[in-house]
Scaffold this active site. Sequence first.
Site, PDB file in Angstrom:
ATOM      1  N   GLY A 153      -7.240 -14.648  16.003  1.00 43.25           N
ATOM      2  CA  GLY A 153      -5.899 -14.927  15.496  1.00 43.25           C
ATOM      3  C   GLY A 153      -5.055 -13.672  15.345  1.00 43.25           C
ATOM      4  CE1 TYR A 167      -2.031  -5.639  10.804  1.00 38.09           C
ATOM      5  CE2 TYR A 167      -4.401  -5.967  10.811  1.00 38.09           C
ATOM      6  CZ  TYR A 167      -3.266  -5.477  10.201  1.00 38.09           C
ATOM      7  OH  TYR A 167      -3.365  -4.813   9.004  1.00 38.09           O
ATOM      8  N   PRO A 206      -8.106  -0.162   5.482  1.00 39.80           N
ATOM      9  CG  PRO A 206      -5.995  -0.224   4.480  1.00 39.80           C
ATOM     10  CD  PRO A 206      -6.673   0.020   5.790  1.00 39.80           C
ATOM     11  CB  ALA A 223       5.916   1.134   8.583  1.00 40.69           C
ATOM     12  N   GLY A 224       3.846  -1.577   8.530  1.00 38.82           N
ATOM     13  CA  GLY A 224       3.062  -2.466   9.386  1.00 38.82           C
ATOM     14  C   GLY A 224       3.476  -3.907   9.197  1.00 38.82           C
ATOM     15  CB  ILE A 225       4.830  -6.495  10.880  1.00 36.43           C
ATOM     16  CG1 ILE A 225       4.751  -6.033  12.360  1.00 36.43           C
ATOM     17  CG2 ILE A 225       6.045  -5.875  10.222  1.00 36.43           C
ATOM     18  CD1 ILE A 225       5.871  -6.574  13.233  1.00 36.43           C
ATOM     19  CB  ILE A 279      -0.955  -0.020   1.228  1.00 37.05           C
ATOM     20  CG1 ILE A 279      -1.971  -1.172   1.082  1.00 37.05           C
ATOM     21  CG2 ILE A 279      -1.664   1.326   1.380  1.00 37.05           C
ATOM     22  CD1 ILE A 279      -2.859  -1.394   2.302  1.00 37.05           C
ATOM     23  CD  GLN A 304     -10.328 -12.100  11.549  1.00 34.21           C
ATOM     24  OE1 GLN A 304     -11.113 -12.742  12.235  1.00 34.21           O
ATOM     25  NE2 GLN A 304     -10.528 -11.913  10.261  1.00 34.21           N
TER      26      GLN A 304
HETATM   27  N1  LIG Z   1      -2.686  -5.785   2.890  1.00 37.10           N
HETATM   28  C1  LIG Z   1      -3.814  -5.770   3.550  1.00 37.10           C
HETATM   29  O1  LIG Z   1      -4.722  -6.534   3.304  1.00 37.10           O
HETATM   30  C2  LIG Z   1      -4.031  -4.740   4.632  1.00 37.10           C
HETATM   31  C3  LIG Z   1      -5.327  -4.620   5.145  1.00 37.10           C
HETATM   32  C4  LIG Z   1      -5.565  -3.693   6.139  1.00 37.10           C
HETATM   33  C5  LIG Z   1      -4.545  -2.889   6.589  1.00 37.10           C
HETATM   34  N2  LIG Z   1      -3.302  -3.032   6.078  1.00 37.10           N
HETATM   35  C6  LIG Z   1      -2.252  -2.165   6.625  1.00 37.10           C
HETATM   36  O2  LIG Z   1      -1.673  -1.394   5.592  1.00 37.10           O
HETATM   37  C7  LIG Z   1      -0.310  -1.137   5.901  1.00 37.10           C
HETATM   38  C8  LIG Z   1       0.546  -1.580   4.736  1.00 37.10           C
HETATM   39  O3  LIG Z   1       0.371  -2.958   4.546  1.00 37.10           O
HETATM   40  P1  LIG Z   1       0.879  -3.706   3.243  1.00 37.10           P
HETATM   41  O4  LIG Z   1      -0.113  -4.765   2.967  1.00 37.10           O
HETATM   42  O5  LIG Z   1       1.228  -2.714   2.213  1.00 37.10           O
HETATM   43  O6  LIG Z   1       2.195  -4.410   3.834  1.00 37.10           O
HETATM   44  P2  LIG Z   1       3.569  -4.785   3.134  1.00 37.10           P
HETATM   45  O7  LIG Z   1       4.165  -5.861   3.957  1.00 37.10           O
HETATM   46  O8  LIG Z   1       3.391  -5.009   1.673  1.00 37.10           O
HETATM   47  O9  LIG Z   1       4.423  -3.448   3.312  1.00 37.10           O
HETATM   48  C9  LIG Z   1       4.757  -2.964   4.576  1.00 37.10           C
HETATM   49  C10 LIG Z   1       6.069  -2.217   4.484  1.00 37.10           C
HETATM   50  O10 LIG Z   1       6.384  -1.719   5.788  1.00 37.10           O
HETATM   51  C11 LIG Z   1       7.765  -1.903   6.019  1.00 37.10           C
HETATM   52  N3  LIG Z   1       8.024  -1.992   7.448  1.00 37.10           N
HETATM   53  C12 LIG Z   1       7.644  -2.969   8.294  1.00 37.10           C
HETATM   54  N4  LIG Z   1       8.084  -2.698   9.535  1.00 37.10           N
HETATM   55  C13 LIG Z   1       8.756  -1.534   9.462  1.00 37.10           C
HETATM   56  C14 LIG Z   1       9.447  -0.736  10.410  1.00 37.10           C
HETATM   57  N5  LIG Z   1       9.546  -1.099  11.698  1.00 37.10           N
HETATM   58  N6  LIG Z   1      10.027   0.415   9.994  1.00 37.10           N
HETATM   59  C15 LIG Z   1       9.963   0.783   8.697  1.00 37.10           C
HETATM   60  N7  LIG Z   1       9.325   0.075   7.760  1.00 37.10           N
HETATM   61  C16 LIG Z   1       8.734  -1.076   8.137  1.00 37.10           C
HETATM   62  C17 LIG Z   1       8.118  -3.199   5.293  1.00 37.10           C
HETATM   63  O11 LIG Z   1       9.495  -3.279   5.018  1.00 37.10           O
HETATM   64  C18 LIG Z   1       7.248  -3.100   4.041  1.00 37.10           C
HETATM   65  O12 LIG Z   1       7.948  -2.480   2.998  1.00 37.10           O
HETATM   66  C19 LIG Z   1      -0.012  -1.873   7.196  1.00 37.10           C
HETATM   67  O13 LIG Z   1      -0.115  -0.990   8.267  1.00 37.10           O
HETATM   68  C20 LIG Z   1      -1.104  -2.910   7.245  1.00 37.10           C
HETATM   69  O14 LIG Z   1      -1.386  -3.317   8.556  1.00 37.10           O
HETATM   70  C21 LIG Z   1      -3.017  -3.941   5.094  1.00 37.10           C
END
Ligand SMILES: NC(=O)c1ccc[n+]([C@@H]2O[C@H](COP(=O)([O-])OP(=O)(O)OC[C@H]3O[C@@H](n4cnc5c(N)ncnc54)[C@H](O)[C@@H]3O)[C@@H](O)[C@H]2O)c1
Lengths: 264, 105
Positions: A161, A165, A198, A90-92, A17, A159
């Site tokens: 599990g 998060y 999202p 940034a998220g995990i 994202i 959610q």
């Molecule tokens: N993909 C989904 O379905 C979804 C749904 C809801 C919310 N989100 C949220 O959207 C955001 C982006 O998710 P995404 O799916 O693009 O994830 P992604 O894993 O594709 O990208 C996340 C990016 O964040 C970076 N990152 C992780 N930890 C970091 C840190 N400590 N410092 C700096 N960078 C860091 C990673 O290197 C990666 O490039 C997140 O917060 C996620 O929780 C995603």
Amino acid sequence: MEIKGSVALVTGGGNGIGEAVVKYFAGHGAKVAVVDMVQKNIDRVVKDVQEMGGEAVGIQANVTIEADTARFIKGTIEAFGKLNIAVSSAGIIRDGTMLSLDKETGKVSKKLGFDKWQAVIDTNLSGTFLTMRDAAEAMVNGGWPGLLVPISSVNKCGQVGQINYSSAKVADALMPKIIIGEFLMRGIRNIRCVAIAPGYTATPMLTGMNQDALKAILEDVHLGRLVAPEEIASMIGYCVENEALNATTIEITGGLCYPKGIAK
Amino acid sequence: MESIRYNDMEFSVEKDGDRWTLTYGLPGGSKAVAGAGLFAGLSESEARTRALALVKTIFPVGVRSVGPDVMHPNMIGDLKIVGPDVAHPNFVYWNKDSVSSPKDL
Ligand SMILES: NC(=O)c1ccc[n+]([C@@H]2O[C@H](COP(=O)([O-])OP(=O)(O)OC[C@H]3O[C@@H](n4cnc5c(N)ncnc54)[C@H](O)[C@@H]3O)[C@@H](O)[C@H]2O)c1
């Protein structure tokens, strides 16, 4: 606020994202700071922006470290002279149920590790707090019009599990109301805050999820497919331009209804 | 343009149309991008000055909090390892190069 001529900072800008948001802003004439932990992803995204004819700096940083946050905010302002938009993407995920039972004895065989709790809270909540706080500080002191965008999730509703998060994401979703309430109290009028929640979005993050659970969840999405990262990015772009959007959290899920899914 | 050496890192500032690309060398010999499409219309010397200011901000030298931080002390046996309190007024976070900072203190 217009995107063209603005300066945006996107944490997690090296993938998913965040990457789509960087490219959306660059494609609409903003200068962008790509902040991520992974340098090779930063390189790829900055090069893509360059090929689009845009302007970007890449700053490798960990959003959970306070000194790193100060560094990437300063770096953005050093490069582009101001800061208008801060997106905390940034998220995990580190999924798992709080307890697992042994099928035979019915006793607890495993607990969700504290490391899994802490890592998700640090990145998804504390990281977002630090980015929002220091970006807002720069915008107030610089007197620049600004928009803060915490990235929450539809799983803020709770959610299974994902106790780590969901706990972080519900807190992220509350930030706009609190931040803007405080800005009103303090007379800060140049900055808005809109969180984005999202739904299931086609990014590398989903490869870390239980794929059976994901398949089941997709059956509950009215749109019938994952949301595209570009669709989230264009929503954030709209938030920049529509000044009436403020102190709220917007869900963009393709119509996730959860009738057969797991979240309650 | 001649490369910039700063705190044991090698930076290159290359012209790309009327803009500048800033890269730096990684230990394995590959290159990482610090910025692209920067400093539109600036001359070589102006771009170099801006690039140096930028790298000093992005890669500050000196005290850097890595590993355990003060909020999350680590236990190694009976030893409690507490990282720096970056919010403390005495916390030094300087962005000068390692050669000049002792003279400035
Ligand atoms: N993909 C989904 O379905 C979804 C749904 C809801 C919310 N989100 C949220 O959207 C955001 C982006 O998710 P995404 O799916 O693009 O994830 P992604 O894993 O594709 O990208 C996340 C990016 O964040 C970076 N990152 C992780 N930890 C970091 C840190 N400590 N410092 C700096 N960078 C860091 C990673 O290197 C990666 O490039 C997140 O917060 C996620 O929780 C995603």
